[in-house]
Design a protein around this motif. Structure first.
Motif, PDB file in Angstrom:
ATOM      1  N   GLN A 130       0.847  -1.197   0.000  1.00 20.57           N
ATOM      2  CA  GLN A 130       0.000   0.000   0.000  1.00 20.57           C
ATOM      3  C   GLN A 130       0.889   1.255   0.000  1.00 20.57           C
ATOM      4  N   HIS A 131       0.832   2.041  -1.073  1.00 24.92           N
ATOM      5  CA  HIS A 131       1.759   3.176  -1.218  1.00 24.92           C
ATOM      6  C   HIS A 131       1.159   4.569  -1.115  1.00 24.92           C
ATOM      7  N   HIS A 132      -0.053   4.733  -1.572  1.00 23.86           N
ATOM      8  CA  HIS A 132      -0.566   6.106  -1.647  1.00 23.86           C
ATOM      9  C   HIS A 132      -1.957   6.215  -1.059  1.00 23.86           C
ATOM     10  N   LEU A 133      -2.208   7.380  -0.450  1.00 21.08           N
ATOM     11  CA  LEU A 133      -3.500   7.659   0.166  1.00 21.08           C
ATOM     12  C   LEU A 133      -3.951   9.014  -0.328  1.00 21.08           C
ATOM     13  N   ASN A 179      -0.490  -1.497  -9.320  1.00 19.84           N
ATOM     14  CA  ASN A 179      -1.326  -0.291  -9.362  1.00 19.84           C
ATOM     15  C   ASN A 179      -0.652   0.831  -8.579  1.00 19.84           C
ATOM     16  N   HIS A 180       0.405   1.407  -9.134  1.00 21.03           N
ATOM     17  CA  HIS A 180       1.202   2.371  -8.375  1.00 21.03           C
ATOM     18  C   HIS A 180       0.710   3.806  -8.511  1.00 21.03           C
ATOM     19  N   SER A 181       0.352   4.191  -9.707  1.00 25.64           N
ATOM     20  CA  SER A 181      -0.032   5.586  -9.981  1.00 25.64           C
ATOM     21  C   SER A 181      -1.468   5.799  -9.522  1.00 25.64           C
ATOM     22  N   ASP A 248       3.902   5.903 -13.191  1.00 23.95           N
ATOM     23  CA  ASP A 248       4.498   5.863 -11.863  1.00 23.95           C
ATOM     24  C   ASP A 248       3.665   6.606 -10.831  1.00 23.95           C
ATOM     25  N   LEU A 249       3.443   7.897 -11.071  1.00 23.82           N
ATOM     26  CA  LEU A 249       2.655   8.678 -10.128  1.00 23.82           C
ATOM     27  C   LEU A 249       1.793   9.647 -10.894  1.00 23.82           C
ATOM     28  N   SER A 250       0.914  10.337 -10.203  1.00 26.34           N
ATOM     29  CA  SER A 250       0.047  11.288 -10.887  1.00 26.34           C
ATOM     30  C   SER A 250      -0.523  12.278  -9.882  1.00 26.34           C
ATOM     31  N   PRO A 352      11.047  10.101 -14.553  1.00 24.53           N
ATOM     32  CA  PRO A 352      10.315  10.878 -13.539  1.00 24.53           C
ATOM     33  C   PRO A 352       9.569   9.970 -12.567  1.00 24.53           C
ATOM     34  N   HIS A 353       9.547  10.398 -11.310  1.00 21.62           N
ATOM     35  CA  HIS A 353       8.822   9.666 -10.266  1.00 21.62           C
ATOM     36  C   HIS A 353       7.635  10.546  -9.857  1.00 21.62           C
ATOM     37  N   GLY A 354       7.845  11.474  -8.943  1.00 17.39           N
ATOM     38  CA  GLY A 354       6.744  12.323  -8.507  1.00 17.39           C
ATOM     39  C   GLY A 354       6.251  13.229  -9.613  1.00 17.39           C
ATOM     40  N   LEU A 419      12.394  13.282  -5.769  1.00 14.98           N
ATOM     41  CA  LEU A 419      11.317  12.283  -5.827  1.00 14.98           C
ATOM     42  C   LEU A 419       9.932  12.917  -5.782  1.00 14.98           C
ATOM     43  N   HIS A 420       9.672  13.687  -4.720  1.00 19.98           N
ATOM     44  CA  HIS A 420       8.298  14.168  -4.526  1.00 19.98           C
ATOM     45  C   HIS A 420       8.311  15.620  -4.068  1.00 19.98           C
ATOM     46  N   THR A 421       7.253  16.338  -4.452  1.00 20.17           N
ATOM     47  CA  THR A 421       7.161  17.753  -4.107  1.00 20.17           C
ATOM     48  C   THR A 421       5.836  18.040  -3.417  1.00 20.17           C
ATOM     49  N   VAL A 459      15.127  10.195   1.933  1.00 19.71           N
ATOM     50  CA  VAL A 459      13.701  10.516   2.035  1.00 19.71           C
ATOM     51  C   VAL A 459      12.949  10.123   0.761  1.00 19.71           C
ATOM     52  N   GLY A 460      11.719   9.658   0.935  1.00 18.99           N
ATOM     53  CA  GLY A 460      10.842   9.355  -0.200  1.00 18.99           C
ATOM     54  C   GLY A 460       9.777  10.437  -0.303  1.00 18.99           C
ATOM     55  N   HIS A 461       8.588  10.121   0.197  1.00 25.21           N
ATOM     56  CA  HIS A 461       7.498  11.093   0.114  1.00 25.21           C
ATOM     57  C   HIS A 461       7.595  12.161   1.189  1.00 25.21           C
ATOM     58  N   LEU A 462       6.879  13.255   0.943  1.00 26.98           N
ATOM     59  CA  LEU A 462       6.719  14.338   1.906  1.00 26.98           C
ATOM     60  C   LEU A 462       5.234  14.567   2.125  1.00 26.98           C
ATOM     61  N   ASN A 481      11.097   8.400   5.410  1.00 28.52           N
ATOM     62  CA  ASN A 481      12.432   7.993   5.001  1.00 28.52           C
ATOM     63  C   ASN A 481      12.521   6.508   4.692  1.00 28.52           C
ATOM     64  N   LYS A 482      13.475   6.179   3.851  1.00 28.39           N
ATOM     65  CA  LYS A 482      13.666   4.789   3.444  1.00 28.39           C
ATOM     66  C   LYS A 482      14.673   4.060   4.314  1.00 28.39           C
ATOM     67  N   ILE A 483      15.567   4.800   4.900  1.00 26.45           N
ATOM     68  CA  ILE A 483      16.657   4.185   5.664  1.00 26.45           C
ATOM     69  C   ILE A 483      16.759   4.939   6.988  1.00 26.45           C
ATOM     70  N   PRO A 521       6.692   3.556   5.055  1.00 33.14           N
ATOM     71  CA  PRO A 521       5.778   4.615   4.641  1.00 33.14           C
ATOM     72  C   PRO A 521       6.115   5.163   3.254  1.00 33.14           C
ATOM     73  N   HIS A 522       5.096   5.410   2.458  1.00 34.34           N
ATOM     74  CA  HIS A 522       5.283   6.117   1.189  1.00 34.34           C
ATOM     75  C   HIS A 522       4.482   7.413   1.296  1.00 34.34           C
ATOM     76  N   TYR A 523       3.468   7.599   0.448  1.00 34.51           N
ATOM     77  CA  TYR A 523       2.726   8.856   0.503  1.00 34.51           C
ATOM     78  C   TYR A 523       1.886   8.912   1.774  1.00 34.51           C
TER      79      TYR A 523
HETATM   80 CU1  K7E Z   1       7.392   5.218  -2.396  1.00 32.86          CU
HETATM   81 CU2  K7E Z   1       4.943   7.060  -4.102  1.00 32.86          CU
HETATM   82 CU3  K7E Z   1       5.466   4.031  -4.274  1.00 32.86          CU
HETATM   83 CU4  K7E Z   1       7.886   7.550  -4.118  1.00 32.86          CU
HETATM   84  S1  K7E Z   1       6.530   5.826  -4.093  1.00 32.86           S
HETATM   85  S2  K7E Z   1       8.946   7.115  -2.312  1.00 32.86           S
END
Ligand code: K7E
Ligand code: CUA
Length: 685
Positions: A130-133, A179-181, A248-250, A352-354, A419-421, A459-462, A481-483, A521-523
């Motif tokens: 589960q990655h995004h909410l 189903n990531h995006s 990837d994301l949207s 691109p990711h985010g 990664l993310h903004t 860091v991944g998501h914010l 954070n990832k680590i 944790p992701h988003y």
């Molecule tokens: Cu972890 Cu939104 Cu699956 Cu970037 S994704 S960190």
């Protein structure tokens, strides 16, 4: 701090690359001694003076016992498949909401009522990733009604009801893999979108093809899930069939760009092996702009194709306290290659990711995982480029807008591995940098870097409360954070997963708290507590309970044999189960304990468990009925009891089930308080 002298080498794995950076930032880490001083010195020190290590940094996250937090923070659980809920600024864990993963703690996915929630076209799936909410919105503001969650592995989207914190609905997605995006919503929650990460052969054609026929046979699907304005009920309104890239994301457009959706795409090389190398060849991948209002027009005009598919639609009913699962068999697909003006590709450097849209809806930020700059696209320029046909040819039948024609500008040398903004609503953006382990604040208008702060680490998501709305609340940013490496006491090879809270109300971002999280944790999203708090259901009204196996009072409890199935209609109230003595169960029987919690008060659940049960306990909310299936495996005596410490006499809330051999003639009997030995045979006198 970002250091130009470090010799970054993008081709090295992130971990190798990270080590020197970590050593570097360790020097700047908060001194523990200084932290310890904070509480004692707080009162005599002027506020907002000094660096992050002095001043009242830690005190800013302190919420006194008995006080509520200011924000709810909903955090994706990654491989735990659950959502966790924290209070901010304290970082206190308030709840884990089971969504895609069975939860023995409360019987989700184990009780007969909730098993259908985890049904899919592949059968019962007890886990997901589960990655995004995304919190539901009305007019671009969080309305506090629902939160949507994605399942990556077996593609699904869930809706959680924020009055009960129960998973209310789960919809499977055909033609998808990973189903990531997903699940990103429009500003009035008209749609939840879900873009497939893996392109795959569509479900209605033969998928038994050589993998290296990817380019011919694999397609990318984007699902538009409609959401009923009143009930929240979801349905697949239509799917877009797109080129076989990886979505990837949207994020949805907002304000002026409402009606558009933006998706980051990687693997535009269409590689099917060693993507690490083969999907990183092109200098630029794409952001795909989708005009969903146009898609709606085509749908209305009957341009969609009906496709035979199979997907599960699971709904939880709060009146019966029971889920049902239906397998649906058809969706409508719009082919974006044939139906022009739905999709446009915008080149975006590299992988691109985010893909984030600012509160005004004008700026679209693409974050290339391997890029050393951040491109910011302009909605107005995209519209003009489309009108002027400022294209660089086509990709798979989809027009490619010229990079410069869509570009507002680039943030130069912001850091490494954006990664993310998120947006602070004051004209600034904060971007996470995985590789250089930092968050960087920059101005959206002049694209100049304003501030940077290290994260510990990678860091991944914010998350900024309301960061994906028209009006973010720029008090805090939370980094996921990832680590964690050296941030917590060692716990074997796997260390705590972690988030970090920064105060962003001043000019400098200031780290004020580390807190561990459930899963990876992701988003995450956060909202002012007042938006959710007062909606909370305190208990379920027993008179409205329409579970077919409810007992609305002890007088209606019973044990009924139907062939080899035994239905126990049981109640729980402080501090006994009714019935608590049951006889007449035989080997070969399947026993269903339908337990109704008769309490009508807040915070009085009862639990139920029986020895040898092969599933889990039940945790039954006041006014609710839950069912535990139990198949005894041997003749004998089986204790059962309440598992939730409900009263001073909780430990007395217990009973027995007697199991006799298959051919036995022990009759069914059940009682509470009356099954006592005869006075003359007690043997005590
Ligand atoms: Cu972890 Cu939104 Cu699956 Cu970037 S994704 S960190
Ligand atoms: Cu009911 Cu313990």
């Amino acid at each position: 701090m970002y250091n130009d002298k470090i010799n970054y080498n993008i081709s090295k794995p992130a971990n190798t690359l990270n080590l020197p950076i970590m050593k570097l930032i360790k020097i700047n880490a908060l001194g523990l001694a200084a932290l310890a001083l904070i509480f004692s010195m707080n009162s005599c020190k002027p506020k907002n003076v000094g660096s992050a290590v002095s001043g009242d940094a830690a005190a800013k996250s302190y919420v006194a016992p008995g006080k509520y937090d200011e924000f709810y923070n909903f955090v994706s659980g990654g491989f735990s498949g659950q959502m966790s809920v924290y209070g901010i600024p304290s970082g206190r864990l308030l709840k884990v909401v089971p969504i895609f993963t069975v939860n023995p703690e409360n019987g989700y996915g184990y009780s007969e009522e909730t098993k259908p929630m985890l049904n899919t076209s592949h059968g019962f799936i007890p886990w997901d990733d589960q990655h995004h909410l995304d919190l539901s919105q009305t007019n671009g503001e969080i309305d506090g009604r629902w939160i949507f969650a994605n399942a990556n592995n077996t593609p699904r989207v869930a809706r959680v009801d924020l009055s009960t914190f129960h998973t209310a609905e789960i919809l499977e997605l055909p033609n998808s893999g990973g189903n990531h995006s997903s699940p990103f919503i429009t500003e009035n929650t008209e749609y939840v979108v879900a873009g497939t990460r893996f392109s795959v052969p569509p479900d209605d054609v033969n998928g038994d093809v050589p993998i290296n026929t990817y380019k011919q046979n694999f397609k990318g699907a984007i699902s538009f899930i409609s959401v009923d304005k009143t009930t929240g009920a979801m349905d697949i309104a239509f799917q877009l069939q797109c080129p076989g890239v990886n979505f990837d994301l949207s994020h949805a457009g907002k304000g002026k760009s409402h009606g558009w959706f933006f998706f980051s795409c990687y693997n535009t090389e269409k590689a099917n092996t060693l993507l690490e190398v083969n999907a990183s060849k092109r200098d630029k991948d794409f952001i795909m702009a989708v005009n969903w209002k146009k898609a709606e027009e085509y749908l209305k005009a009957g341009k969609g194709r009906k496709q035979a598919v199979k997907y599960a639609h699971n709904v939880y009913n709060e009146k019966t306290h029971t889920a049902t699962s239906e397998i649906k068999t058809e969706i409508t697909v719009l082919d974006t290659k044939e139906l022009k003006d739905i999709c446009y590709f915008i080149p975006c450097p590299k992988s691109p990711h985010g893909c984030d849209v600012d509160p005004t809806g004008e700026y679209i930020v693409g974050s290339g995982k391997l890029a050393a700059l951040i491109p910011v696209f302009s909605y107005d320029k995209i519209q003009k480029a489309i009108a002027d046909k400022a294209f660089d040819g086509e990709y798979d039948g989809i027009p490619v807008i010229k990079y410069e024609a869509a570009l507002y500008g680039e943030v130069k040398k912001p850091g490494l591995g954006p990664l993310h903004t998120e947006f602070d609503g004051k004209g600034n953006a904060i971007t996470s940098f995985f590789v250089s382990s930092e968050i960087v604040k920059w101005n959206i208008k002049d694209l100049k870097v304003i501030d940077r702060a290290p994260t510990y680490y990678s860091v991944g998501h914010l998350c900024i409360p309301g960061g994906d709305t028209k009006t973010p609340n720029a008090k805090y940013v939370i980094a996921y954070n990832k680590i964690t490496k050296d941030r917590y006491l060692p716990t074997g090879p796997e260390l705590a997963q972690s988030a970090q809270l920064y105060d962003i109300s001043g000019d400098k971002m200031q780290l004020i708290l580390d807190f561990p999280t459930i899963g990876e944790p992701h988003y995450a999203q956060a909202v002012a507590a007042s938006v959710i708090r007062d909606r909370s259901v305190k208990f379920f009204k027993i008179e409205e309970n329409s579970n077919p196996y409810v007992s609305k009072g002890e007088g209606t409890t019973k044990v009924v044999r139907e062939g080899n199935k035994i239905h126990v209609y049981m109640t729980a109230i402080r501090s006994h189960l009714t019935p608590d003595n049951i006889e007449g169960v035989k080997m070969g029987d399947e026993v269903y304990f339908h337990v109704t919690n008769l309490e009508q008060d807040w915070d009085v659940p009862h639990g139920f468990a029986i020895k040898g049960a092969a599933n889990a306990e039940l945790l039954i909310m006041p006014g609710e009925t839950s069912t535990l299936k139990w198949v005894p495996d041997r003749v004998g005596m089986y204790p059962m009891y309440c598992t939730d410490f409900c009263s001073a006499l909780h430990q007395e809330m217990q009973g027995y089930v007697r199991v006799s051999p298959a051919g036995s003639n022990t009759p069914i009997s059940f009682s509470t308080g009356t099954n006592l030995p005869k006075a003359d045979s007690s043997g005590t006198k």
